[in-house]
Design a protein around this motif. Structure first.
Motif, PDB file in Angstrom:
ATOM      1  N   LEU A  30      -5.564   8.645  -1.033  1.00  0.00           N
ATOM      2  CA  LEU A  30      -5.134   9.910  -1.652  1.00  0.00           C
ATOM      3  C   LEU A  30      -6.317  10.663  -2.273  1.00  0.00           C
ATOM      4  N   GLY A  31      -7.510  10.121  -2.100  1.00  0.00           N
ATOM      5  CA  GLY A  31      -8.712  10.778  -2.634  1.00  0.00           C
ATOM      6  C   GLY A  31      -8.878  10.627  -4.135  1.00  0.00           C
ATOM      7  N   LEU A  32      -8.213   9.637  -4.745  1.00  0.00           N
ATOM      8  CA  LEU A  32      -8.298   9.457  -6.202  1.00  0.00           C
ATOM      9  C   LEU A  32      -9.471   8.552  -6.574  1.00  0.00           C
ATOM     10  N   PRO A  33     -10.098   8.798  -7.741  1.00  0.00           N
ATOM     11  CA  PRO A  33     -11.180   7.918  -8.190  1.00  0.00           C
ATOM     12  C   PRO A  33     -10.646   6.536  -8.564  1.00  0.00           C
ATOM     13  N   VAL A  34     -11.445   5.500  -8.277  1.00  0.00           N
ATOM     14  CA  VAL A  34     -11.061   4.118  -8.596  1.00  0.00           C
ATOM     15  C   VAL A  34     -12.185   3.455  -9.386  1.00  0.00           C
ATOM     16  N   ILE A  35     -11.829   2.932 -10.566  1.00  0.00           N
ATOM     17  CA  ILE A  35     -12.766   2.142 -11.373  1.00  0.00           C
ATOM     18  C   ILE A  35     -12.304   0.694 -11.290  1.00  0.00           C
ATOM     19  N   LEU A  36     -13.181  -0.175 -10.784  1.00  0.00           N
ATOM     20  CA  LEU A  36     -12.863  -1.596 -10.625  1.00  0.00           C
ATOM     21  C   LEU A  36     -13.708  -2.402 -11.592  1.00  0.00           C
ATOM     22  N   ILE A  82       0.849  -1.204   0.000  1.00  0.00           N
ATOM     23  CA  ILE A  82       0.000   0.000   0.000  1.00  0.00           C
ATOM     24  C   ILE A  82       0.886   1.256   0.000  1.00  0.00           C
ATOM     25  N   LEU A  83       1.896   1.256   0.863  1.00  0.00           N
ATOM     26  CA  LEU A  83       2.800   2.420   0.945  1.00  0.00           C
ATOM     27  C   LEU A  83       3.546   2.629  -0.370  1.00  0.00           C
ATOM     28  N   ARG A  84       3.956   1.521  -0.997  1.00  0.00           N
ATOM     29  CA  ARG A  84       4.675   1.601  -2.281  1.00  0.00           C
ATOM     30  C   ARG A  84       3.765   2.171  -3.368  1.00  0.00           C
ATOM     31  N   VAL A  85       2.501   1.714  -3.430  1.00  0.00           N
ATOM     32  CA  VAL A  85       1.568   2.220  -4.451  1.00  0.00           C
ATOM     33  C   VAL A  85       1.246   3.687  -4.186  1.00  0.00           C
ATOM     34  N   ARG A  86       1.081   4.055  -2.918  1.00  0.00           N
ATOM     35  CA  ARG A  86       0.867   5.480  -2.573  1.00  0.00           C
ATOM     36  C   ARG A  86       1.999   6.334  -3.119  1.00  0.00           C
ATOM     37  N   THR A 127     -12.957  -7.880  -4.588  1.00  0.00           N
ATOM     38  CA  THR A 127     -14.089  -7.052  -5.034  1.00  0.00           C
ATOM     39  C   THR A 127     -15.146  -6.954  -3.934  1.00  0.00           C
ATOM     40  N   ARG A 128     -15.459  -8.073  -3.282  1.00  0.00           N
ATOM     41  CA  ARG A 128     -16.478  -8.045  -2.226  1.00  0.00           C
ATOM     42  C   ARG A 128     -16.037  -7.178  -1.047  1.00  0.00           C
ATOM     43  N   TRP A 129     -14.764  -7.259  -0.699  1.00  0.00           N
ATOM     44  CA  TRP A 129     -14.262  -6.502   0.451  1.00  0.00           C
ATOM     45  C   TRP A 129     -14.093  -5.011   0.161  1.00  0.00           C
ATOM     46  N   PHE A 130     -13.645  -4.684  -1.050  1.00  0.00           N
ATOM     47  CA  PHE A 130     -13.225  -3.301  -1.302  1.00  0.00           C
ATOM     48  C   PHE A 130     -14.114  -2.528  -2.284  1.00  0.00           C
ATOM     49  N   ILE A 171      -6.285  -0.222  -4.557  1.00  0.00           N
ATOM     50  CA  ILE A 171      -7.523   0.500  -4.204  1.00  0.00           C
ATOM     51  C   ILE A 171      -7.325   1.298  -2.921  1.00  0.00           C
ATOM     52  N   ILE A 172      -6.750   0.658  -1.902  1.00  0.00           N
ATOM     53  CA  ILE A 172      -6.560   1.344  -0.604  1.00  0.00           C
ATOM     54  C   ILE A 172      -5.656   2.568  -0.779  1.00  0.00           C
TER      55      ILE A 172
END
Length: 354
Positions: free
Chosen positions: A114-120, A81-85, A131-134, A108-109
């Motif tokens: 960072l307040g960015l939009p996420v399309i899954l 998560i920290l690396r993707v951030r 998908t169910r969790w997030f 996703i996290i």
């Protein structure tokens, strides 16, 4: 208004089922500045076109039960998560598109923190764990099957189908020495192959050949008996690259029920016999297959109930009945969403436009 292209990070990793829809959608977003998030030593290192810079993180699945290994997975997840951030902030990305799987969780996290939009995008009827969790964290969840929306929070999902590779949308020739007017059976086990299905099929080959059929059999890499049978009308191969040409030519396909394979069968309107992989997570392939059987696009059998005699007989009955095959062709066509990549790309436009 600036002419700087919108920066999009695509997180898609592991199998063709995750990668092909993401690549097809990226091809519809040529005006975007796209970079890729993957895992080392997975298929994306070969498949992701060279025009997309590839970032990698180390992340694992969540299949095992709680135990000592859980802490290791969680610590790696936090590190990911920290690396993707860092990647998202450093690269000044404006949003994330992900096709699910293990890599989607840290992506996703990080993006939402960072307040960015996420399309899954979720290609299976029964959504995967991630998908169910997030899904609640995402801006929108694009679903490959209309029925998939039933398993997600109300108002979160949009039905778009699952994008396929561009070659599936135009006529492809088959580069194998097969006469034009003979019945062709294609056997495909997904990217990993399907040894149990292969063993059944090989016992049926003599009867099918005797009845005039030609068989193209993609065995996968894990079958040590892959080349144990020899007939002029039988083509075994560990991997076949021209899947679009094969499905367009085949009169009947025998396949597992992964979402990627089913999407390709729908787009090519190909009748099929489906044998869901019994050890798939949450038995999700059975849910996918049921959509096809409900639409009369396929016959579905569990692996445990399917005998050599049953498979041999069902295939020959179908090949001798143009009426049954035509009914299955029409059923498959009803499930096809040929402009799925455009629909998913338009969701990216919608959520990244502000």
């Amino acid at each position: 208004m600036t002419n700087t292209p919108v920066k999009l990070l695509i997180a898609a990793s592991g199998t063709g089922g995750h990668l092909f829809p993401a690549i097809a959608t990226a091809n519809q977003l040529k005006e975007y500045d796209i970079e890729w998030l993957g895992v080392p030593n997975r298929l994306e290192t070969k498949l992701v076109p060279s025009q997309y810079p590839l970032h990698t993180i180390s992340v694992e699945g969540f299949q095992q039960k709680l135990g000592l290994g859980t802490f290791n997975i969680l610590s790696r997840l936090i590190g990911s998560i920290l690396r993707v951030r860092h990647i998202l902030k450093d690269g000044q990305f404006q949003g994330l598109l992900t096709t699910g799987g293990y890599i989607a969780a840290p992506a996703i996290i990080a993006a939402r923190s960072l307040g960015l939009p996420v399309i899954l995008h979720e290609s299976n009827v029964l959504p995967g764990k991630v998908t169910r969790w997030f899904s609640r964290l995402c801006s929108v969840v694009a679903v490959g099957f209309e029925k998939g929306a039933e398993y997600l929070p109300s108002g979160k999902s949009v039905y778009v189908g699952t994008p396929v590779r561009e070659e599936f949308l135009s006529a492809q020739s088959l580069d194998l020495p097969i006469p034009e007017n003979v019945p062709v059976i294609a056997v495909i086990g997904g990217s990993q192959g399907a040894v149990a299905v292969n063993q059944l099929v090989r016992k049926c080959i003599p009867a099918w050949v005797e009845n005039g059929a030609w068989i193209i059999h993609q065995t996968g890499e894990n079958d040590r008996d892959a080349f144990s049978l020899e007939y002029p009308q039988y083509f075994p191969m560990t991997f076949y690259n021209n899947m679009a040409g094969l499905l367009q030519r085949a009169n009947l396909v025998i396949s597992r029920a992964g979402a990627g394979s089913l999407t390709e069968l729908a787009v090519t309107h190909t009748p099929s016999i489906l044998i869901p992989y019994p050890y798939a997570a949450d038995n999700h392939q059975a849910y996918n297959a049921k959509v096809f059987s409900n639409q009369n696009a396929a016959l579905v059998f569990t692996q445990s109930e399917l005998t050599v005699e049953k498979l041999q007989t069902q295939v020959l009955e179908l090949l001798k009945s143009s009426e049954k095959l035509e009914k299955m062709t029409v059923g498959a066509e009803k499930l096809a969403v040929k402009d799925s990549a455009k629909k998913l790309a338009s969701l990216v436009h919608k959520f990244l436009s502000h």
